[in-house]
Design an enzyme around this catalytic site. Structure first.
Site, mmCIF file in Angstrom:
data_model
loop_
_atom_site.group_PDB
_atom_site.id
_atom_site.type_symbol
_atom_site.label_atom_id
_atom_site.label_comp_id
_atom_site.label_asym_id
_atom_site.label_seq_id
_atom_site.Cartn_x
_atom_site.Cartn_y
_atom_site.Cartn_z
ATOM 1 N N TYR A 137 64.760 24.229 42.307
ATOM 2 C CA TYR A 137 63.779 23.991 41.357
ATOM 3 C C TYR A 137 62.987 22.854 41.955
ATOM 4 O O TYR A 137 61.852 23.306 41.937
ATOM 5 C CB TYR A 137 64.294 23.620 40.020
ATOM 6 C CG TYR A 137 63.264 23.696 38.908
ATOM 7 C CD1 TYR A 137 62.942 24.857 38.023
ATOM 8 C CD2 TYR A 137 62.420 22.570 38.702
ATOM 9 C CE1 TYR A 137 62.030 24.861 37.000
ATOM 10 C CE2 TYR A 137 61.651 22.460 37.695
ATOM 11 C CZ TYR A 137 61.019 23.512 36.916
ATOM 12 O OH TYR A 137 60.283 23.580 35.931
ATOM 13 N N PHE B 156 52.540 27.288 36.517
ATOM 14 C CA PHE B 156 53.229 27.109 35.106
ATOM 15 C C PHE B 156 52.078 27.453 33.967
ATOM 16 O O PHE B 156 52.458 27.840 32.910
ATOM 17 C CB PHE B 156 53.528 25.544 35.114
ATOM 18 C CG PHE B 156 54.335 25.181 34.020
ATOM 19 C CD1 PHE B 156 55.832 25.452 33.605
ATOM 20 C CD2 PHE B 156 53.474 24.516 32.769
ATOM 21 C CE1 PHE B 156 56.200 25.151 32.474
ATOM 22 C CE2 PHE B 156 54.199 24.257 31.798
ATOM 23 C CZ PHE B 156 55.541 24.559 31.369
ATOM 24 N N ASP B 157 50.960 26.593 34.038
ATOM 25 C CA ASP B 157 49.773 26.883 33.021
ATOM 26 C C ASP B 157 49.601 28.501 32.765
ATOM 27 O O ASP B 157 49.467 28.712 31.733
ATOM 28 C CB ASP B 157 48.770 25.983 33.483
ATOM 29 C CG ASP B 157 49.013 24.730 33.147
ATOM 30 O OD1 ASP B 157 49.967 24.168 32.636
ATOM 31 O OD2 ASP B 157 48.168 23.869 33.697
ATOM 32 N N THR C 59 64.432 30.147 34.943
ATOM 33 C CA THR C 59 65.059 31.452 34.645
ATOM 34 C C THR C 59 63.743 32.267 34.705
ATOM 35 O O THR C 59 63.664 33.282 35.466
ATOM 36 C CB THR C 59 65.910 31.713 33.555
ATOM 37 O OG1 THR C 59 66.612 30.686 33.508
ATOM 38 C CG2 THR C 59 66.860 32.812 33.795
ATOM 39 N N LYS D 195 56.806 21.656 30.049
ATOM 40 C CA LYS D 195 56.118 20.821 31.014
ATOM 41 C C LYS D 195 56.285 21.583 32.475
ATOM 42 O O LYS D 195 55.341 21.406 33.343
ATOM 43 C CB LYS D 195 56.771 19.457 31.016
ATOM 44 C CG LYS D 195 56.223 18.448 29.866
ATOM 45 C CD LYS D 195 56.321 17.145 30.018
ATOM 46 C CE LYS D 195 55.662 16.272 28.945
ATOM 47 N NZ LYS D 195 56.207 14.999 28.771
ATOM 48 N N GLY D 196 57.564 21.947 32.684
ATOM 49 C CA GLY D 196 57.830 22.666 34.087
ATOM 50 C C GLY D 196 57.681 21.432 35.296
ATOM 51 O O GLY D 196 57.145 21.786 36.310
ATOM 52 N N SER E 244 65.027 19.603 29.220
ATOM 53 C CA SER E 244 64.549 21.027 29.063
ATOM 54 C C SER E 244 65.567 21.671 27.890
ATOM 55 O O SER E 244 64.958 22.358 26.911
ATOM 56 C CB SER E 244 64.190 21.810 30.295
ATOM 57 O OG SER E 244 63.755 22.922 29.995
ATOM 58 N N HIS F 29 73.021 34.033 32.511
ATOM 59 C CA HIS F 29 73.268 32.729 32.489
ATOM 60 C C HIS F 29 74.849 32.439 32.673
ATOM 61 O O HIS F 29 75.372 31.330 32.568
ATOM 62 C CB HIS F 29 72.759 31.833 31.029
ATOM 63 C CG HIS F 29 71.274 31.971 30.974
ATOM 64 N ND1 HIS F 29 70.602 31.381 32.103
ATOM 65 C CD2 HIS F 29 70.649 31.977 29.891
ATOM 66 C CE1 HIS F 29 69.266 31.377 31.709
ATOM 67 N NE2 HIS F 29 69.386 31.479 30.327
ATOM 68 N N LYS G 205 67.554 26.958 30.968
ATOM 69 C CA LYS G 205 66.452 26.078 31.325
ATOM 70 C C LYS G 205 66.371 25.489 32.775
ATOM 71 O O LYS G 205 65.940 24.311 32.880
ATOM 72 C CB LYS G 205 66.500 24.981 30.298
ATOM 73 C CG LYS G 205 66.517 25.507 28.738
ATOM 74 C CD LYS G 205 65.649 26.214 28.545
ATOM 75 C CE LYS G 205 64.049 25.791 28.499
ATOM 76 N NZ LYS G 205 63.171 26.744 28.178
ATOM 77 N N TRP H 255 60.645 31.708 35.468
ATOM 78 C CA TRP H 255 59.676 31.614 36.517
ATOM 79 C C TRP H 255 60.090 32.232 37.683
ATOM 80 O O TRP H 255 59.508 33.200 38.454
ATOM 81 C CB TRP H 255 59.941 30.167 37.087
ATOM 82 C CG TRP H 255 58.861 29.680 38.274
ATOM 83 C CD1 TRP H 255 57.612 30.361 38.500
ATOM 84 C CD2 TRP H 255 58.782 28.381 38.833
ATOM 85 N NE1 TRP H 255 57.260 29.649 39.393
ATOM 86 C CE2 TRP H 255 57.821 28.469 39.664
ATOM 87 C CE3 TRP H 255 59.673 27.357 38.803
ATOM 88 C CZ2 TRP H 255 57.325 27.323 40.693
ATOM 89 C CZ3 TRP H 255 59.509 26.312 39.733
ATOM 90 C CH2 TRP H 255 58.367 26.263 40.497
#
Length: 296
Positions: free
Chosen positions: A196, A232-233, A51, A259-260, A140, A110, A48, A53
């Site tokens: 991030y 993101f969207d 990853t 939400k990012g 997250s 991970h 979370k 992305w």
């Protein structure tokens, strides 16, 4: 396949000094014996932390132009196999990675740095690591564990909050994960460590740094395409990247991509929890060179 058909949530157990669930240890011999290739790119993150992305960014950089059909015919977890996973509802990650025909192969993990198959180091593979601030990462992870049957029972927020601080999470403590990967850069020069929060704040600049590390020179148009596709969207609404077709996840509880944002922790932590967490963080974070931001 409905969630009811998915096996019960796995218990957490100690595995080589790290908390794990059987989904990431059942195929362990094949994971440890996995044969990396010199041009493989390993995507490493704590769960979370962005990853999917970074996986999609790399996939578009390498194959967005040459093989656009991938984007509509293969889901992201088929394009970028999850090395140590063995979920039974699909072939294990090692098998999926071995079957990749792309060059480079993009493979995600991970695993804490000490558990990564040694062939990645022997082959001097490039690694892209993404770290995310602990408070947002915790939030997250909590919502993810609520919605997926592949994770141990999360309990309520207060319980999960304490568990995260205690490091009783699948793949071990956040502190160890981000720090040990950071320190691995001292001995393995081909690690590109991204944050991030930096990616959220100035994506174009972080994309340029990533391309520089990879030796890529995408055109202005290609970069624009990557930036557009990985918003993101757009990813949240893309069935090839949003995990909406994977069994064992209940999107009525929470979407896989929620939400990012940076700073969502403020909607979850009480003032007392934030103070407690900050105090604990000061004790646990040993490397002063590794600095995370909880707001941008």
């Amino acid at each position: 396949m409905e969630n009811a058909e998915f096996p019960p949530r796995p218990p957490l157990f100690d595995f080589e000094g790290v908390s794990m669930s059987h989904y990431f240890t059942d195929n362990w011999e094949n994971v440890q014996n996995f044969q990396a290739r010199p041009d493989d790119i390993l995507i490493a993150t704590y769960p979370k932390a962005g990853t999917t992305w970074i996986s999609y960014i790399l996939d578009l950089l390498y194959f967005g132009q040459s093989d656009p059909e991938r984007e509509t015919s293969l889901r992201i977890y088929e394009r970028v196999p999850f090395l140590e996973s063995d979920f039974r509802v699909m072939p294990p990650g090692t098998e999926l990675a071995d079957k990749l025909t792309t060059s480079p192969r993009l493979i995600k993990t991970h695993l804490p740095v000490q558990l990564v198959p040694k062939s990645f180091w022997e082959q001097n593979c490039r690694v892209v690591y993404v770290g995310r601030n602990a408070k947002d990462n915790l939030v997250s992870f909590f919502h993810f564990d609520r919605m997926t049957m592949a994770e141990p029972e999360p309990g309520d927020w207060n319980h999960f909050f304490q568990r995260f601080m205690d490091g009783k999470m699948v793949f071990g403590p956040w502190y160890d994960h981000v720090t040990n990967w950071w320190e691995k850069k001292q001995t393995h020069s081909k690690i590109h460590y991204m944050l991030y929060e930096d990616m959220i704040e100035d994506f174009g600049q972080e994309l340029d740094k990533l391309c520089s590390f990879l030796g890529l020179s995408p055109s202005v148009e290609e970069k624009a395409r990557v930036m557009e596709g990985t918003q993101f969207d757009n990813m949240k609404n893309n069935s090839m990247t949003n995990y909406s077709n994977l069994p064992g996840m209940d999107f009525k509880v929470s979407p896989f991509m929620r939400k990012g944002k940076v700073g969502d922790w403020k909607d979850h932590f009480t003032v007392a929890q934030s103070e407690k967490f900050d105090e604990h963080y000061q004790k646990m974070m040993k490397n002063p060179d590794l600095q995370f931001r909880t707001v941008v």
